[in-house]
Design an enzyme around this catalytic site. Structure first.
Site, mmCIF file in Angstrom:
data_model
loop_
_atom_site.group_PDB
_atom_site.id
_atom_site.type_symbol
_atom_site.label_atom_id
_atom_site.label_comp_id
_atom_site.label_asym_id
_atom_site.label_seq_id
_atom_site.Cartn_x
_atom_site.Cartn_y
_atom_site.Cartn_z
ATOM 1 N N ARG A 164 8.458 7.991 6.641
ATOM 2 C CA ARG A 164 7.079 8.466 6.516
ATOM 3 C C ARG A 164 6.153 7.821 7.541
ATOM 4 O O ARG A 164 4.970 8.127 7.581
ATOM 5 C CB ARG A 164 6.560 8.158 5.112
ATOM 6 C CG ARG A 164 7.262 8.976 4.028
ATOM 7 C CD ARG A 164 6.788 10.399 3.983
ATOM 8 N NE ARG A 164 7.541 11.187 3.018
ATOM 9 C CZ ARG A 164 7.202 12.407 2.626
ATOM 10 N NH1 ARG A 164 6.149 12.986 3.136
ATOM 11 N NH2 ARG A 164 7.939 13.059 1.765
ATOM 12 N N ASP A 215 7.619 0.169 -6.543
ATOM 13 C CA ASP A 215 8.893 -0.230 -5.941
ATOM 14 C C ASP A 215 9.609 -1.311 -6.743
ATOM 15 O O ASP A 215 10.796 -1.555 -6.526
ATOM 16 C CB ASP A 215 8.677 -0.709 -4.503
ATOM 17 C CG ASP A 215 8.387 0.438 -3.551
ATOM 18 O OD1 ASP A 215 8.783 1.570 -3.865
ATOM 19 O OD2 ASP A 215 7.763 0.213 -2.502
ATOM 20 N N CYS A 270 11.767 9.287 1.245
ATOM 21 C CA CYS A 270 12.611 9.225 0.050
ATOM 22 C C CYS A 270 12.291 10.363 -0.905
ATOM 23 O O CYS A 270 11.173 10.851 -0.963
ATOM 24 C CB CYS A 270 12.401 7.884 -0.667
ATOM 25 S SG CYS A 270 13.140 6.486 0.196
ATOM 26 N N LYS A 300 9.435 -4.964 4.833
ATOM 27 C CA LYS A 300 9.523 -3.640 5.451
ATOM 28 C C LYS A 300 8.163 -2.956 5.472
ATOM 29 O O LYS A 300 7.745 -2.404 6.487
ATOM 30 C CB LYS A 300 10.534 -2.792 4.683
ATOM 31 C CG LYS A 300 10.471 -1.280 4.952
ATOM 32 C CD LYS A 300 11.387 -0.531 4.009
ATOM 33 C CE LYS A 300 11.334 0.977 4.223
ATOM 34 N NZ LYS A 300 10.113 1.596 3.682
ATOM 35 N N ASN A 301 7.454 -2.985 4.338
ATOM 36 C CA ASN A 301 6.210 -2.237 4.223
ATOM 37 C C ASN A 301 5.069 -2.833 5.033
ATOM 38 O O ASN A 301 4.021 -2.202 5.175
ATOM 39 C CB ASN A 301 5.794 -2.136 2.749
ATOM 40 C CG ASN A 301 6.657 -1.163 1.974
ATOM 41 O OD1 ASN A 301 7.461 -0.436 2.556
ATOM 42 N ND2 ASN A 301 6.512 -1.152 0.664
#
Length: 442
Positions: free
Chosen positions: A94, A307, A118, A23-24
């Protein structure tokens, strides 16, 4: 319609699964595709909510996209014509601040109102703004959260970040590749996902490379070609399933887990009593003995990433003794702890820096250190997820716990984990997803 997860815990997880693309990395590479005047193809893209939101935002700016298959997406950026980043997207992710750099390259301007993300603590965009200004961007602050950016042509500069922010580093890399001359970004983030982005920018025609001491160097250019590029596998997802395997006393082969991207996690997993075997296509995780307490603190890469922290804390509830976790990245990351306590965990939070060093939250009254006493049997409960990584921690706790758990707010987990239900079932989890009425609450 909103859903909940129904989980019956208490069974060891066994089997094989494959993680999705990161995802990142994927979100930033989708944004970078807007720099190229053509059709970019990205492979290994996870089908998660945050990716769909980012693609919809691209579409509103004038780009087009289509899924070629389940994990391959094409992005056509030839018709970018809108410099206004819609507010409604800022409320759920974000990523919108990162669109500023491609829009400056394509249109010379951008407008942004920023909120959301978040609930793990403020993530201000001041690092982004300060760096962009040093590259020649005129920034008008219409309000505390509304900004207008303008630049006919960016110019290279030497930028030293106050903190090695991942998002600011990514934004400045995307801005610097189109700036006139050389840009040096010091005290920058160097996460593997940023290396993945930098590799894509290089393939597009940029000159971008990493120097010593957390430094990036970029030689600006004006021409960027569309490329075909692959998103790295998700090291956060891999660590999440690894922690589940060890905590439940199971054995799981996680395909797509890459040792070089997880070295720090693997070291700490072994310290706590987890074990692993490295294979060409993944890593097998298991445990052979009791779990031991550790003193751990999160940090930017190559440190223990924030994370990884929530599932690791759940794992530590099963270790014999008192563990300490010092969070140095997000001041409110421990917002999920109260729910774990309701399930039987013994966790105490403090605003003291219980690590090897003081951090930027020293004397700021943030509950950013945790003492975890174990082992404690967890019992099933009814939980509501507050953020993405906490969501997986709740799922993991429910898998360890005796009895049944109901978990609401599953949309947070779906932001970052593709096909979570299917993957957990592959390794023996008793988990189902049930639609719920909006008015239903835990």
């Amino acid at each position: 319609m909103p859903t909940r997860y129904d989980i019956v815990g208490g069974r060891p997880l066994q089997g094989t699964l494959r993680v999705s693309g990161a995802k990142n990395a994927a979100l930033k590479m989708i944004v970078a595709a807007l720099i190229a005047d053509g059709v970019t193809t990205l492979h290994n893209v996870p089908r998660i909510t945050d990716v769909e939101i980012t693609l919809k935002l691209c579409e509103e700016l004038g780009a087009r996209y289509r899924w070629r298959d389940e994990t391959t997406v094409e992005i056509d950026a030839r018709n970018i014509n809108n410099a206004v980043i819609p507010l409604r997207y800022s409320g759920s992710t974000r990523t919108p601040i990162l669109f500023v750099s491609p829009l400056l390259h394509r249109l010379g301007k951008a407008e942004l109102t920023t909120i959301g993300g978040c609930s793990i603590g403020p993530r201000p965009i001041n690092y982004h703004i300060a760096g962009l200004r040093q590259l020649g961007v005129q920034v008008e602050e219409a309000s505390r959260t509304a900004y207008r950016f303008q630049a006919d042509r960016l110019h290279g500069n030497i930028i030293t970040l106050e903190y090695p922010s991942v998002g600011a580093t990514e934004n400045l890399l995307m801005a610097a590749v189109g700036a006139r001359g050389r840009t040096v970004i010091r005290n920058a983030a160097i996460e593997p996902e940023i290396l993945n982005l930098a590799g894509m920018l290089q393939a597009m025609g940029a000159v971008v490379y990493q120097d010593v001491n957390r430094t990036w160097i970029v030689e600006g250019t004006r021409r960027f070609r569309a490329v075909e590029y692959e998103v790295m596998d998700d090291r956060i997802e891999a660590a999440s399933f690894a922690a589940c395997a060890v905590a439940t006393g199971g054995e799981v082969l996680v395909k797509g887990a890459i040792q070089r991207d997880m070295v720090t996690f693997l070291d700490w997993l072994r310290k706590v009593g987890g074990e692993f075997d490295i294979y060409p296509d993944g890593i097998r995780f298991y445990r052979q003995d009791r779990l031991r307490p550790v003193n751990l603190e999160t940090d930017v890469h190559p440190g223990f990433m924030t994370d990884w922290q929530p599932p690791f804390v759940v794992l530590l509830t099963q270790a014999e003794g008192i563990s300490v976790v010092h969070e140095t990245v997000y001041e409110s990351r421990f917002g999920y702890v109260e729910a774990l306590v309701s399930m039987g965990a013994h966790i105490q939070l403090t605003n003291d820096c219980l690590g090897s060093r003081e951090c930027r939250f020293t004397n700021k009254n943030y509950l950013h250190s945790a003492l975890i006493s174990g082992p404690t049997p967890l019992r099933g409960g009814t939980l509501h997820i507050p953020d993405l990584r906490a969501g997986f921690a709740y799922v993991m706790a429910a898998l360890i716990a005796s009895g049944e758990s109901r978990i609401y707010g599953t949309e947070f987990v779906q932001r970052g984990y593709a096909n979570l239900i299917g993957k957990l079932r592959e390794i023996g989890a008793d988990i189902s997803e049930t639609p719920v009425e909006t008015a239903e609450s835990p």
